[in-house]
Structure formats: C-alpha cells, structure tokens
Motif scaffolding. Structure first.
Motif, PDB file in Angstrom:
ATOM      1  N   SER A   1     -86.788  60.537 -35.862  1.00 31.43           N
ATOM      2  CA  SER A   1     -87.894  60.494 -36.826  1.00 31.43           C
ATOM      3  C   SER A   1     -89.098  61.218 -36.245  1.00 31.43           C
TER       4      SER A   1
ATOM      5  N   PHE B   1     -97.984  59.464 -20.678  1.00 29.71           N
ATOM      6  CA  PHE B   1     -97.160  59.360 -21.885  1.00 29.71           C
ATOM      7  C   PHE B   1     -97.897  58.543 -22.934  1.00 29.71           C
TER       8      PHE B   1
ATOM      9  N   SER C   1     -91.542  59.917 -34.967  1.00 32.52           N
ATOM     10  CA  SER C   1     -91.922  59.233 -33.733  1.00 32.52           C
ATOM     11  C   SER C   1     -91.293  59.932 -32.522  1.00 32.52           C
ATOM     12  N   GLU C   2     -90.009  60.223 -32.618  1.00 30.25           N
ATOM     13  CA  GLU C   2     -89.336  60.896 -31.501  1.00 30.25           C
ATOM     14  C   GLU C   2     -89.884  62.307 -31.302  1.00 30.25           C
TER      15      GLU C   2
ATOM     16  N   VAL D   1     -91.466  50.692 -29.527  1.00 26.92           N
ATOM     17  CA  VAL D   1     -91.795  51.609 -28.430  1.00 26.92           C
ATOM     18  C   VAL D   1     -92.521  50.862 -27.314  1.00 26.92           C
TER      19      VAL D   1
ATOM     20  N   THR E   1     -93.854  64.804 -24.114  1.00 29.28           N
ATOM     21  CA  THR E   1     -93.075  65.087 -22.907  1.00 29.28           C
ATOM     22  C   THR E   1     -93.163  66.558 -22.503  1.00 29.28           C
TER      23      THR E   1
ATOM     24  N   MET F   1     -92.910  61.994 -29.328  1.00 30.71           N
ATOM     25  CA  MET F   1     -92.574  61.708 -27.924  1.00 30.71           C
ATOM     26  C   MET F   1     -92.171  62.998 -27.216  1.00 30.71           C
ATOM     27  N   ILE F   2     -91.370  63.823 -27.898  1.00 35.66           N
ATOM     28  CA  ILE F   2     -90.917  65.063 -27.275  1.00 35.66           C
ATOM     29  C   ILE F   2     -92.108  66.005 -27.062  1.00 35.66           C
TER      30      ILE F   2
END
Lengths: 251, 202
Positions: free
Chosen positions: A28, A95, A30-31, A117, A38, A34-35
């Motif tokens: 989604s 993060f 959200s990921e 999370v 990162t 995160m990527i």
C-alpha cells in the motif's frame, strides 16, 4: 470530506498500489513511504558526505550533526556498548523521523500513524532488549522483576507489578507515537475542512471564505507544531529504546 | 515603535477574535461531523496487517544500508578529521618544543657568553692589578733604595762635617784668641778644651 461531514480518519485508509499485484503482496502507500524513507536516509547521508571535506560545508555539517546527535545519545545512555547498537538506533530514529516528516507533505502518508507499524517497531525493540538481556545477564535478567533492597515479603505484590510495567513498555512506546501522529493529522484535516465548510456554508463564499482564512492560519501553526512533535516523538522512541537496551546490558 | 506595537497587537487581537468566531461557526456548521471506525484498526483490510512483515523487511534493509554504507562514510570523515587535528596538534606541540629548546639554548649560550666575558674582564682586571702592584712594588723598592742611599750620603756628609767641625772650631778659636789676646796659645791646651766643649755639647 467537503460538504457537511468531516472524514478525519479516511486519510489513514490504506489503498493497494500497483493494482492486483500490489493487492496480492499487500503493498500500500504505507510501504511506498517506508521505501522512500529507506532510500532517502542513506542517499541523503551519502550526498552530504560526498565531499569528505576536513572543513565541512553546510550540508555535510548537518549530516555530521545528525550522526553525532544519535551517536552521543546512544553512547551516553548505553556506554561503550552503545557503539554496537548505534547503527540500529540511528536507523530507528531516522526511519521514524523521516516517516513523520514525509507524512506532513501534501498527498503523502505517514506510516507512523498506523498502530501496526509502531507496534512492530516497539516489539522489535522489546524482543531485542530481551535477547540482549539474556545474552548479557543470563538468568539474572529475572532479578529485574524484584526491585533491589525491597523486603522479600513484598515480593508477591512487587513482582507482578514489575512484570506488568515491563510488559507495558512496548504498548506505551507504540501508542505514544501512533497517537501523536494520528492526533496531529486529524487536527490538520479538521481545520482544513473547516475552511471548506465555512466557504460552502450559509454564510456564502464572501464571508465564509474570508473567515476560512483563520483555520488555515491555525493550520500553519499546527504544521510547525507537527514538525516539533515529529522530531520529538522520534527522539522519544529512540531514547527509550536506548534506555531499555541499557537496562538489558545491565548497567 | 509604540505605534507599531499597538497596531500589531490590534491586528493580533482581531486575528484571534476572528479565528475564534470562525472556529465557532465551523463547529456549528459541522454538527454532524462523525468519526468512522479507525482504518488503522480495520484488520479486515489485509493491507493493515501486511505492513508488519513489510516493515520488518524494509527496516532490515535500511539497517543494513545504514550500517554498511551510510555510517562508515560519516565515520571515516570524522576519524580522518580527528587524526588530522591530532596530527596538527602533535606537530604544533613538536614545533613548540623545538622553539622552547631553541630559546633555552639561546638563553644558555647567552649566559655562557656573559659568564665568559665576565671571566675575561675579571682576568684582565686581575692581571692589570697585579701588574700595577708589581710596578708599585718596584718603584717603592727603588725609592727605598734611593732614599737609603741618600740617607747614607747625608749621614756620611754629616759625619764629614762633624769631623771638620773640630778643625774649624780649633782654627776659629785660635784665630779668635790670637786676635783677642795677641799671642799664640798652646795648641795642645786648645785642642783639649775644644774637645771638652764638643763632647759636653754632643
């Protein structure tokens, strides 16, 4: 959202990206964030340090400052053993910080506003602390549940309390971050929605639209507050992780 | 300045008042604002729980990248800088030590030179004093000798004179007596008398 209801929580809804494929792998926005975080963190560090100058420019000085901030934090709480945990603490802090700040951008998403999370991160720290405890202290780890110097007669009362307080750590750690981020984003969208509501209310665009300036002004102040909260919560999460790890090392 | 602050406060007050009014109206117009269930707790959406494994994987990758690539770069630069600073400090310290040593040597050699010069001066003074003393002694000795000789000469002359006094006084006495008495006096009586007078006087 416009009209007469405020859908303050709809912003936290997850949507699958990349169609059916994304849905099947549970990917989604959200990921995606995160990527992005990162990728962003190491890229920014490497960009900042690309000149490797003895006398740093502003970007490099800022990068070094970030490094030394987390370095000092982990070494001052964890002692010499903090050097081993420093990369973990650094990753954790930045993060969360990047996640909080990315969420403030328009059309983006704050993955730290999801309890799954924050619980995962808190459990990561919690389990890590337990493993480190067993590694450093062995079975003496259980001695922590009986406060030093307390009378033995009090043990039946103290030990359950200590165990409860120990177990509540990941809960408080995760809910603190989650609740702060949710509250901030809900407030932002509420005030933004007020502007639209005022403009489309019975007051008409002329008066309601003018009055709508005030919620926007408030939102600007709220963004400043959210910048503070985002950094503060990342710091709190990191420093509490440090403290749990310090206890695990057995200082 | 006061005028500015007054107008600033007026502006701020009207902003606050307007804001309160706006918020009040907004909440009135939004009476039916409602909170649906939290999407974060909607576990029927498989995407919500899927975040956990994704997070673990992504965070692990971040950790590896940070530990393997990002942090060593910063650390290298910091270590280099510290070494450079330490080196610079060390060389500065060495340079200072050398300078201190040089100053010390300078002071030492200056003191030595001063001491040597003083010794030379003392030496020369002593030598000249000794020479002067020597000369003085020589002069004194010569003067003493000359004085001695002169005294000797004076004493000899005196003795000579004293010896001749006898003869002169005899002749003077004979001449006087001859002139006064008109006759010759016996030489031996005269001698005897004069001798008595002289011995009685001296």
């Amino acid at each position: 959202m416009a009209g007469q209801t405020i859908d303050a929580l709809g912003q936290f809804k997850l949507h699958p990206l990349f169609g059916e494929f994304g849905k099947s792998i549970g990917f989604s926005q959200s990921e995606l964030m995160m990527i992005i975080a990162t990728v962003l963190i190491p890229v920014l560090v490497c960009l900042g340090m690309r000149r490797k100058a003895i006398v740093p420019d502003r970007f490099q000085a800022a990068t070094e400052m970030c490094y030394e901030f987390v370095h000092d934090m982990s070494l001052s709480t964890l002692g010499p053993a903090g050097k081993g945990f420093f990369p973990f603490i650094f990753s954790l802090f930045f993060f969360i910080l990047t996640g909080n700040y990315l969420g403030l951008l328009p059309f983006s998403f704050a993955f730290t506003s999801h309890i799954v999370v924050t619980v995962t991160l808190a459990l990561l720290v919690f389990i890590m602390a337990i493993i480190v405890s067993f590694k450093y202290q062995g079975l003496k780890f259980f001695a922590h549940f009986m406060p030093e110097g307390a009378p033995v007669a009090m043990a039946p009362l103290l030990v359950p309390i200590e165990i409860l307080s120990y177990l509540s750590r990941p809960v408080s750690l995760s809910i603190r971050l989650f609740a702060n981020m949710v509250a901030g984003h809900v407030m932002l969208i509420m005030f933004a929605a007020f502007t639209i509501m005022l403009a489309s209310s019975f007051l008409g665009v002329a008066i309601g639209g003018f009055l709508g300036i005030f919620p926007i002004a408030l939102n600007i102040a709220l963004i400043a507050l959210e910048l503070l909260v985002g950094a503060l919560q990342a710091y709190v999460f990191a420093i509490l992780s440090c403290m749990y790890l310090r206890e695990a090392i057995g200082h | 300045m006061r005028r500015f602050s007054a107008s600033f406060f007026r502006l701020a007050a009207s902003l606050v008042a307007g804001g309160c009014l706006g918020l009040l109206l907004a909440s009135v117009t939004a009476t039916n604002a409602m909170a649906a269930g939290m999407p974060q707790m909607d576990f029927s959406n498989s995407l919500v729980l899927a975040q956990a494994p994704w997070l673990l994987v992504i965070f692990f990758i971040l950790f590896l990248t940070v530990k393997g690539i990002a942090l060593p770069r910063v650390e290298n630069v910091l270590v280099n800088r510290r070494q450079r600073i330490d080196q610079d400090l060390e060389s500065a310290r060495q340079a200072k030590a050398q300078a201190d040593k040089a100053v010390e040597n300078l002071i030492k050699s200056r003191n030595e030179a001063a001491a040597e010069a003083q010794a030379n001066i003392d030496n020369i003074i002593n030598q000249s004093r000794a020479a002067a003393n020597e000369k003085l002694r020589e002069v004194t000795a010569r003067l003493d000798q000359e004085m001695q000789q002169s005294e000797n000469r004076i004493a000899a002359a005196r003795n000579d004179a004293l010896k001749q006094i006898d003869q002169i006084s005899k002749e003077a006495a004979q001449t006087l007596l001859q002139q006064l008495l008109g006759e010759n006096i016996d030489q031996t009586i005269l001698d005897k008398k004069i001798h008595q007078v002289i011995t009685a006087k001296s």
